[in-house]
Design an enzyme around this catalytic site. Structure first.
Site, PDB file in Angstrom:
ATOM      1  N   ARG A   1     -45.032  -8.971 -32.695  1.00 24.23           N
ATOM      2  CA  ARG A   1     -44.514 -10.077 -33.514  1.00 24.23           C
ATOM      3  C   ARG A   1     -45.472 -11.258 -33.447  1.00 24.23           C
ATOM      4  NH1 ARG A   1     -39.124  -9.731 -30.466  1.00 24.23           N
ATOM      5  NH2 ARG A   1     -38.102  -7.934 -31.417  1.00 24.23           N
TER       6      ARG A   1
ATOM      7  N   HIS B   1     -32.713 -13.065 -25.630  1.00 20.80           N
ATOM      8  CA  HIS B   1     -32.998 -12.756 -24.216  1.00 20.80           C
ATOM      9  C   HIS B   1     -32.155 -13.629 -23.271  1.00 20.80           C
ATOM     10  CE1 HIS B   1     -37.411 -11.436 -25.273  1.00 20.80           C
ATOM     11  NE2 HIS B   1     -36.619 -10.369 -25.209  1.00 20.80           N
TER      12      HIS B   1
ATOM     13  N   ARG C   1     -23.775  -4.865 -24.517  1.00 24.63           N
ATOM     14  CA  ARG C   1     -24.738  -5.873 -24.930  1.00 24.63           C
ATOM     15  C   ARG C   1     -24.593  -6.060 -26.439  1.00 24.63           C
ATOM     16  NH1 ARG C   1     -30.869  -5.228 -26.514  1.00 24.63           N
ATOM     17  NH2 ARG C   1     -31.389  -7.428 -26.656  1.00 24.63           N
TER      18      ARG C   1
ATOM     19  N   ASN D   1     -25.904  -0.378 -23.907  1.00 22.97           N
ATOM     20  CA  ASN D   1     -26.797  -1.088 -24.817  1.00 22.97           C
ATOM     21  C   ASN D   1     -27.060  -0.156 -25.991  1.00 22.97           C
ATOM     22  OD1 ASN D   1     -28.793  -2.414 -26.182  1.00 22.97           O
ATOM     23  ND2 ASN D   1     -30.141  -2.693 -24.406  1.00 22.97           N
TER      24      ASN D   1
ATOM     25  N   GLU E   1     -30.888  -7.146 -16.866  1.00 23.49           N
ATOM     26  CA  GLU E   1     -29.885  -7.536 -17.858  1.00 23.49           C
ATOM     27  C   GLU E   1     -28.607  -6.717 -17.718  1.00 23.49           C
ATOM     28  OE1 GLU E   1     -33.360  -7.269 -20.415  1.00 23.49           O
ATOM     29  OE2 GLU E   1     -32.335  -8.621 -21.804  1.00 23.49           O
TER      30      GLU E   1
END
Ligand code: ADP
Length: 352
Positions: free
Chosen positions: A214, A153, A64, A7, A337
């Site tokens: 956010r 996601h 990823r 990643n 993940e």
């Protein structure tokens, strides 16, 4: 088969090495400060070189990649066309895709004979129908600038949905699920028969739930209003919406839900308000997705807040299902993940 999962972010590379198909984690680690002044890692290549010196016998690599737009609807083995496709997505994901690509290119140089796969955060949401992904904007913006909901996601939502099917001992094509990924970034997805039919993040990860920093959904007119009133330029406005809003902006204290819970308990009103807003927004989305799905078998919580903060889960679920005949199962499923990327890479390489 030993599969290295990479990643690669703008200034860091996280890695995990799995023995597949046994799904055994063999090694993991993190390289930080890539490209920063004074760092021993001037670029992704130098960081990956250190990682590859540490791990032995890598037989395939899974990367990823944040944005695959409409080009990539599923994982792919990296070739020249794939590199071109990822480059093409850089203009709509300028913070993420260039770093993901650097990781892939560095690996190609360091491991020229090893097959690499790209696994996209957006791919799982490519099943969302047009009624949910087209915005109420001039249609040409979709056709020419690729402006639409993409969702993110995806690897996490997909993984926990598969796990839910396994735990409930039901095939995914018989299940209606809502999956809540509540970490620093937060998103919620409606999954019908194993396919994403709607998700809260949009063209960027800014849409939807109130997150750590956010803002999530706001009146779009606010952006130009604030810029005009405060004389903000585009960069500053983007930074406020992405880094100074959400739980941090509302509470004025922290983006960390653990801190907010403890401050709220000791009477801090804005921490309490931030949590109330966070919970309320999630309940609104669950309500909407319940109708979009036309029923619900399981509500799934995952990621930092979803997995660890029982009080928040309880508040989200309170009285939620008194309106339905058959209350859904509420499940906590830790996301993974990296394992999902390893599984998809293994499957791809074996098929080839
Ligand atoms: P990221 O999106 O950065 O991967 P995480 O999934 O680690 O984020 O989630 C971070 C959020 O989860 C923070 O708000 C944090 O307070 C909350 N949290 C609660 N308990 C834990 C825990 N035991 N470990 C990590 N995060 C936790």
């Amino acid at each position: 088969m030993k599969i290295l999962v990479i990643n690669s972010g703008s200034s860091s590379i996280k890695f995990k090495l799995f023995q597949m198909p046994e799904e055994r984690l063999v090694a993991k680690g993190l390289i930080e400060h890539i490209g920063e002044v004074g760092s021993r890692f001037p670029d992704h290549y130098s960081g990956l070189k250190v990682i590859l010196d540490k791990v032995d016998g890598v037989q395939a690599v899974g990367h990823r990649v944040v944005h695959g737009a409409e080009e990539f609807k599923k994982p792919v083995v990296v070739d020249r066309g794939v590199i071109r496709g990822i480059k093409k997505c850089c203009d709509i994901a300028p913070l993420h895709n260039p770093a993901n690509l650097s990781g892939i290119l560095a690996c190609q140089k360091l491991l020229p004979r090893i097959k690499q796969a790209a696994i996209f955060d957006t791919a799982f949401h490519q099943s969302i129908p047009a009624q949910a992904y087209i915005y109420g904007l001039p249609y040409d913006y979709y056709r020419r600038q690729r402006i639409r909901k993409y969702g993110f996601h995806g690897t996490s939502h997909h993984y926990v949905a598969l796990e839910a099917g396994r735990i409930l001992r039901k095939p995914l094509n018989k299940l209606k699920l809502v999956t809540c990924h509540l970490g620093n970034g937060c998103s919620i997805t409606a999954i019908d028969k194993g396919r994403s039919i709607d998700t809260s993040m949009g063209f960027t990860p800014l849409e939807g739930l109130v997150m750590g920093t956010r803002c999530g959904d706001i009146d779009p007119a606010l952006v130009t209003h604030i810029m005009r009133k405060k004389k903000f330029d585009i960069k500053l406005m983007e930074s406020i919406l992405n880094k100074e809003s959400g739980l941090k902006g509302i509470s004025g204290i922290s983006n960390d839900m653990r801190v907010l819970e403890s401050r709220a308990k000791s009477g801090n009103k804005r921490s309490r308000l931030a949590i109330d807003i966070f919970v309320y927004r999630i309940r609104k989305y669950i309500g909407a997705y319940l109708l979009a799905l036309g029923g619900l078998d399981a509500l799934i919580f995952t990621a930092g807040i979803g997995e660890n903060q029982a009080d928040i889960r309880k508040r989200i679920c309170k009285g939620l299902f008194t309106c339905v005949k058959q209350p859904p199962k509420v499940m906590v499923i830790p996301t993974n993940e990296e394992l999902m990327i390893a599984r998809q890479t293994y499957k791809l390489i074996k098929e080839k």
